[in-house]
Design an enzyme around this catalytic site. Structure first.
Site, mmCIF file in Angstrom:
data_model
loop_
_atom_site.group_PDB
_atom_site.id
_atom_site.type_symbol
_atom_site.label_atom_id
_atom_site.label_comp_id
_atom_site.label_asym_id
_atom_site.label_seq_id
_atom_site.Cartn_x
_atom_site.Cartn_y
_atom_site.Cartn_z
ATOM 1 N N HIS A 9 0.820 -1.213 0.000
ATOM 2 C CA HIS A 9 0.000 0.000 0.000
ATOM 3 C C HIS A 9 0.859 1.271 0.000
ATOM 4 O O HIS A 9 2.042 1.247 0.374
ATOM 5 C CB HIS A 9 -0.950 0.016 1.201
ATOM 6 C CG HIS A 9 -0.241 0.063 2.528
ATOM 7 N ND1 HIS A 9 0.327 1.217 3.048
ATOM 8 C CD2 HIS A 9 -0.001 -0.905 3.450
ATOM 9 C CE1 HIS A 9 0.868 0.964 4.213
ATOM 10 N NE2 HIS A 9 0.690 -0.324 4.483
ATOM 11 N N GLU A 82 -2.422 -6.951 7.076
ATOM 12 C CA GLU A 82 -1.130 -6.936 7.756
ATOM 13 C C GLU A 82 -1.185 -7.852 8.976
ATOM 14 O O GLU A 82 -2.269 -8.250 9.428
ATOM 15 C CB GLU A 82 -0.794 -5.495 8.165
ATOM 16 C CG GLU A 82 0.547 -5.298 8.879
ATOM 17 C CD GLU A 82 1.732 -5.712 8.000
ATOM 18 O OE1 GLU A 82 1.888 -6.938 7.799
ATOM 19 O OE2 GLU A 82 2.498 -4.832 7.566
ATOM 20 N N MET A 85 -1.185 -6.769 15.353
ATOM 21 C CA MET A 85 -0.221 -6.354 16.376
ATOM 22 C C MET A 85 -0.812 -6.348 17.781
ATOM 23 O O MET A 85 -0.169 -5.884 18.725
ATOM 24 C CB MET A 85 0.320 -4.960 16.035
ATOM 25 C CG MET A 85 0.974 -4.876 14.661
ATOM 26 S SD MET A 85 2.437 -5.908 14.493
ATOM 27 C CE MET A 85 3.683 -4.865 15.247
ATOM 28 N N GLY A 151 3.324 -4.381 4.204
ATOM 29 C CA GLY A 151 4.759 -4.626 4.198
ATOM 30 C C GLY A 151 5.194 -5.918 4.850
ATOM 31 O O GLY A 151 5.890 -6.742 4.229
#
Length: 382
Positions: A9, A82, A85, A151
């Site tokens: 992105h 992603e 977290m 990423g």
């Protein structure tokens, strides 16, 4: 043969504000939209049969560079997100470095021991992202597909498709925003043709051209990660007064119209209402600045008001100030605010350039103030 273009992105708030955004649904930055335009140009001459992305705003928006010009639908998959977290979501990297240094070191080293409450492991991420990409390849035999993801997810997918273990994948490069990788599938066999190519980005719009954290031993202060702690306005009011006074004198050149007592009273009231309202900006153990928020002001208008943004002289013009804006976004967005608003002297050219660079626009001139002030506003809603 099926071709899969893996695209990271465009630059999003987490990249800019140095905050941890895995499943957190952040916005694209102004620079990110320029990267999207460059990505669209890159794909003008590439035939694409289908476009997929994760279901988060930053990937869906980036995917628009490909699917919109080609008149294709966008297919979203949560499995392309992603890494989650967990309890780290939307915390500053600088804070996690201070409170959870060992886990952060394992994360940065792609160490299988990394794991935080509510988050994923690297093993789970690898299984999820590689399975999602393989399924897309099965759905489109002999076709070309663009897949927009994130990423860490892409980095782990590339490792899987190159037969690398979790430990070995630490040697892989990080990817720039909108960087492109190409996979080729023959049945279940996958080959990485190229990876992390950002050749469509001129240096002036490359995120990596402005950041040095991904290199070794650069010591770049501009990549320093800040953290924030409440400023105790009953015990530390002298620090607040010192910063307010220095800022006034630096901007206006004299003490005319300065009322330090009134500023301190307002800050004390706001701090008692919500300790986050007056925060010390910390770089390691050093105070690098202050950021003040009036949580109640203009709440009925969907506005998050910022009375004071301040960096200590030693830390100015180092690329750190934008992290203060990120802290304000982090406080106000969960409260449902759609805009950040602040006031800035029109002759404070340094501050004017800074705010405009990061999305603030003049919307009015303040009435009834002791000195001329522009009202500036930034949209932070989805």
């Amino acid at each position: 043969m099926t071709q899969i273009y893996l695209v990271r992105h465009a630059e999003a708030e987490g990249n800019l504000y140095r905050r941890i955004h895995g499943h957190y649904d952040s916005l694209i930055t102004d620079l990110g939209y320029r990267q999207i335009a460059a990505l669209a140009h890159r794909f003008e001459s590439i035939h694409v049969d289908a476009v997929y992305s994760s279901d988060l705003f930053r990937t869906r928006t980036t995917a628009g560079a490909i699917y919109k010009p080609k008149g294709l639908p966008l297919v979203t998959r949560k499995a392309l997100r992603e890494v989650s977290m967990g309890v780290w979501e939307d915390r500053p990297w600088g804070e996690v470095h201070r409170t959870d240094a060992q886990q952060l070191a394992w994360f940065n080293a792609t160490d299988a021991r990394w794991g935080v409450e509510g988050g994923e492991t690297f093993q789970r991420l690898r299984e999820r992202i590689s399975a999602a990409i393989r399924q897309i390849a099965r759905n489109h035999p002999g076709q070309t597909v663009a897949v927009v993801s994130h990423g860490t997810a892409i980095r782990n997918a590339l490792a899987v498709f190159q037969g690398m273990s979790i430990e070995e994948s630490a040697a892989l490069d990080h990817s720039d925003n909108t960087a492109v990788s190409l996979l080729e599938f023959e049945g279940e066999a996958a080959r990485v043709v190229f990876h992390d190519d950002n050749s469509h980005l001129p240096e002036e719009i490359s995120t990596f051209a402005r950041q040095k954290w991904w290199k070794q031993d650069t010591g770049a202060l501009a990549d320093a990660n800040l953290w924030f702690r409440p400023l105790d306005m009953e015990r530390e009011s002298d620090l607040y007064r010192q910063c307010r006074g220095e800022a006034w004198l630096n901007i206006h050149g004299s003490w005319d119209y300065y009322d330090g007592d009134a500023f301190a009273r307002d800050a004390l009231f706001q701090w008692r209402d919500d300790p986050r309202a007056v925060s010390c900006v910390m770089l390691g153990d050093e105070v690098a600045g202050l950021v003040q928020m009036d949580i109640r002001r203009d709440a009925d208008k969907g506005v998050g008001y910022i009375p004071f943004v301040y960096m200590m002289p030693a830390y100015r013009k180092q690329g750190l100030g934008v992290q203060l804006i990120g802290e304000a976004v982090s406080v106000y967005r969960p409260l449902g605010r759609k805009y950040l608003r602040l006031r800035c002297a029109p002759d404070n050219l340094v501050a004017q350039r800074f705010y405009r660079r990061y999305g603030f626009r003049k919307v009015a001139e303040a009435a009834g103030t002791r000195v001329p002030l522009d009202i500036m506003e930034k949209y932070i809603g989805h």
